[in-house]
Scaffold this motif. Sequence first.
Motif, PDB file in Angstrom:
ATOM      1  N   THR A 117       0.836  -1.195   0.000  1.00 20.35           N
ATOM      2  CA  THR A 117       0.000   0.000   0.000  1.00 20.35           C
ATOM      3  C   THR A 117       0.880   1.258   0.000  1.00 20.35           C
ATOM      4  N   ILE A 118       0.287   2.351  -0.435  1.00 20.54           N
ATOM      5  CA  ILE A 118       0.997   3.628  -0.412  1.00 20.54           C
ATOM      6  C   ILE A 118       1.401   3.983   1.014  1.00 20.54           C
ATOM      7  N   ARG A 119       0.553   3.688   1.979  1.00 20.20           N
ATOM      8  CA  ARG A 119       0.898   3.988   3.370  1.00 20.20           C
ATOM      9  C   ARG A 119       2.129   3.211   3.812  1.00 20.20           C
ATOM     10  N   GLU A 120       2.211   1.916   3.479  1.00 20.44           N
ATOM     11  CA  GLU A 120       3.382   1.114   3.834  1.00 20.44           C
ATOM     12  C   GLU A 120       4.647   1.690   3.198  1.00 20.44           C
ATOM     13  N   LEU A 121       4.532   2.020   1.929  1.00 19.57           N
ATOM     14  CA  LEU A 121       5.686   2.546   1.203  1.00 19.57           C
ATOM     15  C   LEU A 121       6.120   3.897   1.781  1.00 19.57           C
ATOM     16  N   TYR A 122       5.152   4.751   2.081  1.00 19.20           N
ATOM     17  CA  TYR A 122       5.464   6.072   2.623  1.00 19.20           C
ATOM     18  C   TYR A 122       6.181   5.960   3.960  1.00 19.20           C
ATOM     19  N   GLU A 123       5.709   5.091   4.849  1.00 21.54           N
ATOM     20  CA  GLU A 123       6.363   4.924   6.142  1.00 21.54           C
ATOM     21  C   GLU A 123       7.805   4.457   5.964  1.00 21.54           C
ATOM     22  N   ALA A 124       8.034   3.597   4.987  1.00 20.52           N
ATOM     23  CA  ALA A 124       9.395   3.133   4.709  1.00 20.52           C
ATOM     24  C   ALA A 124      10.270   4.280   4.210  1.00 20.52           C
ATOM     25  N   VAL A 125       9.666   5.200   3.468  1.00 17.63           N
ATOM     26  CA  VAL A 125      10.399   6.366   2.954  1.00 17.63           C
ATOM     27  C   VAL A 125      10.706   7.344   4.081  1.00 17.63           C
ATOM     28  N   ALA A 126       9.685   7.708   4.847  1.00 24.74           N
ATOM     29  CA  ALA A 126       9.823   8.763   5.856  1.00 24.74           C
ATOM     30  C   ALA A 126      10.663   8.329   7.050  1.00 24.74           C
ATOM     31  N   ALA A 132      13.704   2.070  -3.000  1.00 26.18           N
ATOM     32  CA  ALA A 132      12.770   1.399  -3.912  1.00 26.18           C
ATOM     33  C   ALA A 132      11.333   1.795  -3.586  1.00 26.18           C
ATOM     34  N   ALA A 133      11.031   1.963  -2.309  1.00 27.38           N
ATOM     35  CA  ALA A 133       9.693   2.403  -1.906  1.00 27.38           C
ATOM     36  C   ALA A 133       9.401   3.801  -2.456  1.00 27.38           C
ATOM     37  N   THR A 134      10.423   4.640  -2.489  1.00 27.93           N
ATOM     38  CA  THR A 134      10.264   5.981  -3.052  1.00 27.93           C
ATOM     39  C   THR A 134       9.934   5.903  -4.537  1.00 27.93           C
ATOM     40  N   ILE A 135      10.657   5.072  -5.259  1.00 26.68           N
ATOM     41  CA  ILE A 135      10.403   4.905  -6.695  1.00 26.68           C
ATOM     42  C   ILE A 135       8.994   4.370  -6.923  1.00 26.68           C
ATOM     43  N   ALA A 136       8.556   3.463  -6.050  1.00 21.72           N
ATOM     44  CA  ALA A 136       7.204   2.895  -6.175  1.00 21.72           C
ATOM     45  C   ALA A 136       6.146   3.985  -6.036  1.00 21.72           C
ATOM     46  N   ILE A 137       6.322   4.891  -5.101  1.00 27.66           N
ATOM     47  CA  ILE A 137       5.372   6.001  -4.931  1.00 27.66           C
ATOM     48  C   ILE A 137       5.394   6.892  -6.169  1.00 27.66           C
ATOM     49  N   ALA A 138       6.592   7.174  -6.660  1.00 24.23           N
ATOM     50  CA  ALA A 138       6.723   8.020  -7.853  1.00 24.23           C
ATOM     51  C   ALA A 138       6.008   7.405  -9.045  1.00 24.23           C
ATOM     52  N   GLU A 139       6.176   6.105  -9.244  1.00 23.44           N
ATOM     53  CA  GLU A 139       5.537   5.424 -10.381  1.00 23.44           C
ATOM     54  C   GLU A 139       4.025   5.368 -10.209  1.00 23.44           C
ATOM     55  N   THR A 140       3.572   5.222  -8.984  1.00 25.29           N
ATOM     56  CA  THR A 140       2.130   5.204  -8.741  1.00 25.29           C
ATOM     57  C   THR A 140       1.492   6.540  -9.115  1.00 25.29           C
ATOM     58  N   ILE A 141       2.169   7.614  -8.800  1.00 27.50           N
ATOM     59  CA  ILE A 141       1.625   8.950  -9.073  1.00 27.50           C
ATOM     60  C   ILE A 141       1.707   9.324 -10.537  1.00 27.50           C
ATOM     61  N   ALA A 142       2.858   9.047 -11.176  1.00 23.68           N
ATOM     62  CA  ALA A 142       3.101   9.578 -12.531  1.00 23.68           C
ATOM     63  C   ALA A 142       3.210   8.525 -13.615  1.00 23.68           C
ATOM     64  N   GLY A 143       3.186   7.246 -13.251  1.00 21.23           N
ATOM     65  CA  GLY A 143       3.312   6.196 -14.262  1.00 21.23           C
ATOM     66  C   GLY A 143       4.738   5.711 -14.414  1.00 21.23           C
ATOM     67  N   THR A 144       5.667   6.644 -14.551  1.00 16.08           N
ATOM     68  CA  THR A 144       7.095   6.320 -14.617  1.00 16.08           C
ATOM     69  C   THR A 144       7.871   7.301 -13.747  1.00 16.08           C
ATOM     70  N   GLU A 145       9.055   6.894 -13.342  1.00 15.06           N
ATOM     71  CA  GLU A 145       9.869   7.797 -12.546  1.00 15.06           C
ATOM     72  C   GLU A 145      10.282   9.015 -13.363  1.00 15.06           C
ATOM     73  N   ALA A 146      10.517   8.816 -14.670  1.00 11.19           N
ATOM     74  CA  ALA A 146      10.900   9.938 -15.533  1.00 11.19           C
ATOM     75  C   ALA A 146       9.810  11.009 -15.556  1.00 11.19           C
ATOM     76  N   GLU A 147       8.558  10.585 -15.651  1.00 10.26           N
ATOM     77  CA  GLU A 147       7.455  11.554 -15.640  1.00 10.26           C
ATOM     78  C   GLU A 147       7.333  12.211 -14.263  1.00 10.26           C
ATOM     79  N   PHE A 148       7.626  11.455 -13.227  1.00  9.94           N
ATOM     80  CA  PHE A 148       7.563  12.011 -11.882  1.00  9.94           C
ATOM     81  C   PHE A 148       8.642  13.078 -11.699  1.00  9.94           C
ATOM     82  N   VAL A 149       9.824  12.847 -12.271  1.00 10.73           N
ATOM     83  CA  VAL A 149      10.901  13.837 -12.194  1.00 10.73           C
ATOM     84  C   VAL A 149      10.454  15.151 -12.842  1.00 10.73           C
ATOM     85  N   ASN A 150       9.704  15.048 -13.931  1.00  8.40           N
ATOM     86  CA  ASN A 150       9.152  16.260 -14.554  1.00  8.40           C
ATOM     87  C   ASN A 150       8.249  17.004 -13.577  1.00  8.40           C
TER      88      ASN A 150
END
Length: 448
Positions: A117-126, A132-150
Amino acid sequence: MKKVTRRWLVAFMVPVMFLTMAGMVPVAKAESSLGIRVGGAILIDADSGKVLYEENATQPLGIASMTKMMTEYLMFEALEEGTITWDQQFKVNGYTYAISQDRRLSNVPLRRDGTYTIRELYEAVAIYSANAATIAIAETIAGTEAEFVNLMNEKAKELGLTDYKFVNSTGLNNEDLQGMHPSGSGEKDENVMPARSVAKLAYQLIKDYPEVLDTTKISQKIFREGTSDAIEMKNWNFMLPGLDYEYPGVDGLKTGTTLFAGHCFTGTAVRENKRLIAVVMNAVDDKGVGSYKARFDATRSLFDYGFNQFSNVELVSKGYQFKGQKTLGVIKGKERKVAIASKEPVSMIIRKSDKEEYEPQLVVDDKLVKNGQVQAPIKKGTVIGHLKVVRKDGTDLGFIDGKIAGTEVITTEDVKKAGWFALTMGAIGDFFSNAWNSSTGFVKGLFK
């Protein structure tokens, strides 16, 4: 003999320069007025954004995992907008799996076929700065990490950050991403920002999403407790209560360490309703060697300085009137003058001993005030300009968001427009007054 000496020096210096650039030879930094050795640093008041101290704060430097504050900001924004939810599941892919298995990096291992879940991943980040949990959140929001960087770079511009460059969502060196770094960036690219921009990002994150501190204050937690995947997450912020470098009131925010960035930390602490944000970048000890201790010692010095030396001081009271300019002239009014004063008191967090170093200045609205006069009718409470508080010697460090301490200046009474008869008589009086002044001036000129 001189030529031989010069050749020997060059032969010696060139390899030293290359080793220094590679981070293999410690470089001792000069001790600052606070006794800290850093590549850059800043201390601000988290409530007002007032800058209390800065050192080399505008030079872009590596930010390492302090990057994750931007990822967190965009995550909270996506949650607020409803584009993702806390319970939303992320299915592990080849990229996130491979990075999560690299235990040289800060990570919670993810199952190849797992969902989180996003909550599990976020707690691992914070808490654990899990990459890897950070990348997972980024991909969930934007589809790819490259788009998230934008999105990261767009948000940085929107927040008014300067001299920033985001190339990934984690702050890792791109070369640590096993050839899977976001498209559009190079293998040697790094995330960079000056200390001022890092502090402004932290300031906006806490201001807009204060709930982030509910998680960043957790000193340790078990990831997926009660399962075969359970792993202890110990917060890398060792200034939290019960940890190695604990400091009263610390409840966040984000550490960062890479060979490129050195030892960095954005910390925040609260004491007696006063919250501070400190940023230290590439902190080293007196031998020029970076360490966890060096960054937390530098942060401690900043916090001590802020909490011990600064307080919120009222510099201007409500109803303050400027010496020599308590009134403005009135055109076409029943009264010739109107009183003006500050609408609200002005307080600012400054060093307790510096109160007399500040003074109020009046800035009138040029559209309303012409040659020191306003035109009737005038209502009580009309805003005719503003009062700003400035340091007399011009050395004030300002605010992180560029604002100026001050308040509106208003009229304190009504002035009605004069009737036609009064206006006519006034005009006649002005005519004869001007004529008399001209004639007396002419006569005086004859006897010069």
